[in-house]
Design an enzyme around this catalytic site. Structure first.
Site, short mmCIF file in Angstrom:
data_model
loop_
_atom_site.label_atom_id
_atom_site.label_comp_id
_atom_site.label_asym_id
_atom_site.label_seq_id
_atom_site.Cartn_x
_atom_site.Cartn_y
_atom_site.Cartn_z
N GLY A 1 35.67 -27.36 47.93
CA GLY A 1 35.34 -25.95 47.72
C GLY A 1 36.27 -25.11 48.58
N SER B 1 38.99 -32.99 48.90
CA SER B 1 39.63 -31.67 48.93
C SER B 1 39.34 -30.96 50.26
CB SER B 1 39.18 -30.85 47.73
OG SER B 1 39.91 -29.66 47.60
N HIS C 1 45.57 -31.63 46.76
CA HIS C 1 46.06 -31.01 45.51
C HIS C 1 47.54 -30.67 45.61
CE1 HIS C 1 41.84 -30.23 44.22
NE2 HIS C 1 41.64 -29.89 45.48
#
Length: 240
Positions: free
Chosen positions: A89, A122, A159
């Site tokens: 998030g 992430s 990412h």
């Protein structure tokens, strides 16, 4: 050092469902001894919905999920956890919430001293490192520090996205932003984890897993590409 980490670049890979691309890695990582995993949904605003997503997936894999936001005492929840999973998030929101809940030190102790397994995806991978300085996220809130949990002595950029030479976009590339980070003195290595890649850390051994390569940025040195299966244990020494 007892640490066991599974640091995932992304929770959802194009063409698949939530954590589908790494579900076997998750089962191998937590194993049969862990029955319940403490989930940290702090990176998203809708914590109940996020917890349901994680709970549904982990149930399929054979694990019960306890969410830290449902606990009356977050520090005690960490103290009793068999394993920890911090989801993705917004990294700034996540780190601020970790500091507000006063669990940063306890997570570090449980992982590094007690050896409980830690999984991050992430933003959850970002906060496992030295700092969140190499996140991709907007600073929507301001944590008291950019210093993170510090389970490994380098930074990660989840990412990680390669420059598209055919793109007309004139903004900074991911590579340029990481190079800017290294223009500052005494900045650590940054491992660019492309989507589909994950890093397994067991004690002082680090192995790149997944289906995509990772790119290592070191201040003052050329970047280096590493294939899945590569031994990246050298990153765990303080010199790096």
């Amino acid at each position: 050092m007892k640490r066991r980490l599974l640091l995932v670049s992304n929770s959802t890979l194009h063409g698949g469902g939530y954590l589908q691309h790494c579900q076997q890695n998750i089962k191998d990582f937590f194993g049969k001894e862990v029955k319940r995993v403490l989930f940290v949904p702090y990176a998203l605003h809708e914590r109940d919905a996020y917890t349901k997503t994680a709970r549904d997936k982990f149930s399929i894999l054979g694990y019960e999920i306890d969410s830290i936001h449902e606990a009356s005492d977050p520090v005690d929840a960490v103290r009793k956890a068999e394993g920890i999973f911090i989801g993705g998030g917004n990294t700034f929101r996540l780190l601020k919430s970790l500091y507000t809940a006063k669990v940063v030190t306890e997570i570090r102790r449980r992982v590094l001293e007690d050896g409980i397994p830690y999984m991050g995806s992430s933003a959850g991978t970002n906060v496992s490192t030295i700092s969140i300085n190499t996140t991709n996220d907007m600073p929507i809130v301001y944590p008291p520090s950019f210093s993170a949990i510090g389970l490994i002595p380098f930074n990660i950029n989840p990412h990680y996205l390669d420059t598209d030479p055919s793109s007309r976009h004139m903004g900074e590339t991911r590579e340029q932003r990481i190079i800017q980070f290294h223009e500052e003195p005494d900045t650590p290595c940054v491992l660019g984890l492309r989507e589909g890649s994950l890093l397994l850390v067991e004690g002082n051994k680090a192995t790149l897993l997944g289906t995509t390569k990772a790119r290592l940025f070191t201040r003052g040195k050329p970047t280096v590409e590493y294939d899945p299966g590569s031994d990246l244990s050298f990153l765990l020494t303080d010199a790096h």
